[in-house]
Enzyme design. Structure first.
Site, short mmCIF file in Angstrom:
data_model
loop_
_atom_site.label_atom_id
_atom_site.label_comp_id
_atom_site.label_asym_id
_atom_site.label_seq_id
_atom_site.Cartn_x
_atom_site.Cartn_y
_atom_site.Cartn_z
N TYR A 1 3.80 -9.18 14.79
CA TYR A 1 4.01 -8.40 14.05
C TYR A 1 5.32 -7.35 14.87
O TYR A 1 5.90 -6.80 14.41
CB TYR A 1 2.53 -8.02 12.99
CG TYR A 1 3.69 -5.78 12.57
CD1 TYR A 1 4.33 -6.53 11.03
CD2 TYR A 1 2.69 -5.31 12.83
CE1 TYR A 1 5.03 -5.28 11.00
CE2 TYR A 1 2.58 -4.09 12.33
CZ TYR A 1 3.78 -4.34 11.21
OH TYR A 1 4.35 -2.57 10.93
N GLY B 1 9.67 -3.26 2.94
CA GLY B 1 8.73 -5.00 2.81
C GLY B 1 8.99 -5.45 3.19
O GLY B 1 8.92 -4.77 5.26
N GLY B 2 8.16 -6.84 3.86
CA GLY B 2 7.94 -7.70 4.67
C GLY B 2 6.70 -7.31 4.97
O GLY B 2 5.64 -7.52 4.03
N GLY C 1 0.48 -1.56 -0.13
CA GLY C 1 0.19 -0.40 0.32
C GLY C 1 0.79 1.46 -0.06
O GLY C 1 0.84 1.93 -0.26
N LEU C 2 1.37 1.92 1.43
CA LEU C 2 2.68 2.86 0.86
C LEU C 2 3.55 2.79 -0.32
O LEU C 2 3.84 3.57 -0.72
CB LEU C 2 3.60 3.21 2.06
CG LEU C 2 2.06 2.77 3.66
CD1 LEU C 2 3.57 3.15 5.24
CD2 LEU C 2 1.79 4.17 3.54
N ASP D 1 12.80 -12.33 -2.98
CA ASP D 1 11.93 -12.45 -1.88
C ASP D 1 13.11 -12.01 -0.65
O ASP D 1 14.00 -12.51 -1.13
CB ASP D 1 11.67 -14.36 -1.64
CG ASP D 1 11.53 -14.27 -0.63
OD1 ASP D 1 11.19 -13.53 1.17
OD2 ASP D 1 10.60 -15.48 -0.25
N LEU D 2 12.28 -11.39 0.48
CA LEU D 2 13.78 -10.73 1.24
C LEU D 2 14.15 -12.09 2.33
O LEU D 2 16.27 -12.32 2.29
CB LEU D 2 13.30 -9.67 2.05
CG LEU D 2 12.64 -8.35 1.63
CD1 LEU D 2 11.96 -8.26 2.73
CD2 LEU D 2 13.71 -7.47 1.48
#
Lengths: 272, 272, 272, 272, 272, 272
Positions: F143, F79-80, F21-22, F58-59
């Site tokens: 989270y 990310g994440g 989104g951001l 992919d991180l």
């Protein structure tokens, strides 16, 4: 030819103010730590004993101070004026003198100074307040102001040049308390020596401000910011409690010398 | 015969350092508050205009300072050395000079001083730290150390004699910011004048330390301890943001002048 | 004619609450400090022994309290209600009664009061928190609220009239701990007496708030703000550790009497 | 049959002290928030207008207060004595009255109280100090002491029973500042109403202490602990700066009413 | 048939990391408190003695950890990696492993965990700073970062589910100090056992962070936030002072291992 | 041949999480600052526009992350996983992924990272508390715990390797507030962009933790520790006050989502 093993941690320590009250006491005591103690004062210090070097020197004399610092590894700075006096001589000895000392320290490559600051840096806090090393200074006299200067100057030499200093805000270091106030501020000679030892041998001190008092029952000072020094006082003014019994006359609770930690110093400034 | 009504709050203000950068600016501005402004400096100040008295005076001259103080109601002390220099002249002007000033203030019965201290009193804090007036000093220069002395001395004169002082830790007071650092430290002339007005007219200031900066976007200073002064800056360095665009070259993040709040002062001390 | 030398520091101390648990214990112990102890309570105190004066008095009776204060030099105020109760009697004894006491103190020129406050002033802090004298009050009962009032009222009499008070936030002062909570809050009789001695004889106390506990292994209270009193407890609840072994049943960790420092008091308020 | 949609958040608010200065002003203003405002005072309040209920009631009368609370959803407690007076009437109105109020609140199931505390809870701080809600109380009068009691009692009812209170330490809420001190303490009527609105409608307030002042240039209070209320003053005493020009006569800097935040209250206590 | 009286407070404790240095020491010592000790490690632990249950288990194996937790009342979590290593294995053991542990704890209804955190959570504070449990973490290694994670995760399980944890920021727990740094960080085995005992038996611990060091002369840690645990160390590194005399060679004051509390760990991270 | 003058401060910025989104919002906005924006995500990001490079990555893939970092000057790490989820995927993306990112940053010589932390790092503080960047973390979810890890890891890379990070504890960054809680936590897109700009261009940031909220009327966060960033929000949730009128229904004051700052997150953890 065999070499004598190194038995003392320092080769040469400089002790300034060696003719003063604490200086005379320290003259012998510091020999535990150093092969040679260089003694300095503006006043006469008598003859040099074994392991001593005598350097008579006015701290306001830049060149003399610089010469005095040659070959020194660490400094115990107890020189200068340690009572209230007119401003000009205090400035010469404790301000210009301290600048000269640190310039010499810097140029000679000395890495550590133990600086005799004073509880009079915070003498205008009240006797119901607990003062720690991070609180603003509140000097009680020109003498106290000159010690504020010393704490600021030594902080500068640490931040700028990495020269480490322990500022000892010494309470009342005498053989025994001389008045009721000193029941709180008393610092025995043995405890002072131990505090200096901690200041000299802690691996890293940066710029540390430590209060110098024995393990007295009452205290106005929170020394926790100096916990890394490991100073553990062994003496206490309670050994002298009989000298100041509860029946003794005391100044009233609203007397300035009772209200403020500095005691008589808060009234000792300029008289008009 | 009728009496002219009092139209200005002060009869006579003393402005020291009147030949300096800020002194020249203030010379006119202070006339709002005082019928007579006495101007003092060691340097030439030109001729006295209406409402002005010119007193050329070396702050290190005790008798001259005392004479200069006669008939004064309040002091704006902007005199002395305001850049890094050798220690001895700083000591003469900013240490001995300040002592002379406060002795004269005391003897003349002056009750309030606005003292130009400096952000260089705390210049060795990092640019990621927020400094307030209760935190320990960390001077970045001999100049900064002399201002630490001034804050301690004025504290003493307040605690001992009730003489009120507002210490202004002035940032960078120029017509506009001269480098990227000054985007944070900028103090417009109008805001400086307003800050001095607050320092003069707040009914009681005790011993107050206030940071002097405009309403810039970035700040390193928490001025809440001076909230009683009511200083509300009207200007901001953001008016000059175009001078220092994001595309400009800057010193690297690990340059001492970037790490420490004092900027270039942290490297300006004695060179060997 | 010869004069008997003064052998005790006070001529006449007033001990209120003399019929209560702590009052009965103190009745003898205070005689070390005073030639005459005036004993007061609303309940029967038996006959006056040598060096005792008995004044039966309801603290809510202004005139009686005023008469009781005549000739008194210092007050140990242990009177009033010291457990949770309905609000109205607490108000009469601990609020109106305290006002009457301080008015009488003021008019009689008494300069120091030792006031039995209570740990229930902060009983709604959790047992994992460390409370010091500068933190906001969190009373756990009407009783606790009345002691908050007492700390505020005595602060006022100090700030306004200079009457000094030491507020003792007494923990659990009994011959030995009565439950597991008291392992933390225990204050031995000897330590209470020593704490009162410090509160009476420290040259200046201003308005001091001190926690009253022995040198127990666990504590919820940081007493450093009272360091100027010099209180050094000699006893510890660890002497009674065998009474509350690790194998004992305890209330669960989420029981209110375990969560909050006030213990059972936090549930002792009004029941509906 | 159609139902009128709910157009106001509260059905019935209780406003105590409705005959007082602030009460009269609030009487109309609160109608924005509530269909019915129940007005209470010990003095005459005139006739009930539309949407009003009049309950004449002495706060010291437990049964009357309990009856008054029936059907109430939230309380704006502006009743009691709001100036310095003899202790006994203050105790009846502000201490016994407040206990009665909270007991009634508890029994009626009311969940939130907006309590008119006062800046005189901290009036003995100096005008150079910045006070926040976590600092110890320093009341300047019996009135101030009674408000300390109120803050403690309401804290207890929150910790024990979950009844939420916002304590408003109201400055000087008048149409305009009446003296120089009020330039700092001024709270406009509009800002007071907004502060009450925040206190009523913030979803959760727990036990909050908030200072009540407009956006004045000078302040003695740090309101950050109440930031969750979202109070944003729109007015400022600077609109009245012309009433108190810099040329005005003021009490000297060492006058108690200038030294302490409480102003004239610090001298208004019992006279002997 | 008679029932054996309960003689130990716990029926079954789980000790993880039982094959590690501290685990092997604790294996015997914990039997004072529990009838059965369940021992767990990824490495071999030898045979089960009386009162022991052996569960070989990889903490990264969720199901195995869950099985291991059956029937357990409290956990001493000393498992995982306790030195600097590559990140991935640290993540498996100390991050995923800890999540698995707390999930199992939650599901098994265990109410208390003693978690072996580490002083390396704050290893990047300087050796002149005093660190307490409320100050921001400054880990000195991946290992330290994983312990930061553990303190955050256990905080979450307390705030969300009420599972109590004591995080022990263990210093250097060995039979004796191995280098000069450990004179400050030393934690004797007996003192560690006592600290664990306090963590297990204090009636309520919530989420407590406690530093684990003996009563050494020097300290970098202020443990007052854990005063409710009642931990009173009995040993001190001063018993080993002769091993590190003042004459010993030490790294220079500006060596990173001297500047930072973490010592060698601050250089032990990834090498490139 | 002439050279195009440098018109943007960065040559290549990396934006991770570009499909989120951001990230989608920032994709265009960052082009003001950089000639090339490298966009990364595990999800599809569409085609590269002018000035864009697309790297799907992919991180958790160490080598891929390292390749992605080649030629990058600064990183915006968005990310994440940014909502509550099971622990294992959070660990892969936010813990292992972050380690991979910083290792790549270190090896590529990148000097600054803007890290999207979250207000959920402190979500278990109450909505009546004011939180600043120095207070202990209290995560409200897995989270939130993963973001605590991120703040610790980035602190380590700064203390150990001098890599600067600004951790943005982002509130609720959406086009407009979605519920009453977001009236407090709202961060407009413009203000987020400005905050990122400050984080990128402040000459030195060290390791800074900044709260990300607009200039809303209510706040739970004291951002003064980030004053050196110069972030001045221009928007406010008060523009949306009409969406959440005082008449709206709200959860009761004792609902966990009302008590704690984290709102719904405090209930979003593992369900059993």
């Amino acid at each position: 030819m065999t070499q004598t093993p190194k038995s003392k941690p320092f080769h040469r320590l400089l002790l300034t103010g060696a003719a003063g009250g604490l200086g005379r006491m320290l003259r012998e005591r510091v020999k535990t730590w150093t092969e040679i103690v260089r003694l300095s004062d503006v006043a006469d210090m008598g003859a040099a004993a074994e392991g001593e070097e005598i350097v008579r020197c006015d701290l306001a004399d830049n060149a003399a101070v610089r010469a005095m610092m040659e070959g020194v590894q660490a400094v115990l700075h107890f020189g200068g004026i340690s009572v209230e006096a007119r401003f000009e001589p205090i400035m010469q000895a404790n301000i210009l003198g301290l600048y000269n000392l640190y310039e010499a320290v810097h140029k000679a490559g000395v890495k550590r100074v133990v600086y005799a600051s004073s509880n009079h840096v915070t003498g205008f806090y009240q006797t119901t307040e607990l003062v720690d090393a991070t609180m603003p200074q509140r000097p009680d006299s020109f003498y106290g102001v000159s010690k504020c200067f010393g704490e600021a100057l030594s902080r500068y030499y640490y931040d700028r040049f990495g020269i480490e200093t322990v500022c000892l805000r010494i309470g009342s270091s005498f053989p025994e308390p001389r008045n009721a106030r000193m029941m709180t501020t008393y610092l025995s000679y043995d405890d002072l020596v131990e505090l200096i030892r901690c200041a000299l041998f802690t691996p890293r001190v940066g710029h540390t401000i430590a209060f110098g008092n024995s393990d007295n029952d009452t205290t106005w000072w929170d020394n926790s910011q100096a916990a890394h020094l490991g100073y553990q006082p062994k003496d206490s003014s309670r050994a002298f409690a009989h000298l100041f019994p509860d029946t003794a006359e005391r100044p009233p609770a609203d007397d300035p010398t009772t209200i403020y930690q500095g005691g008589p110093f808060v009234l000792a400034g300029p008289q008009y």
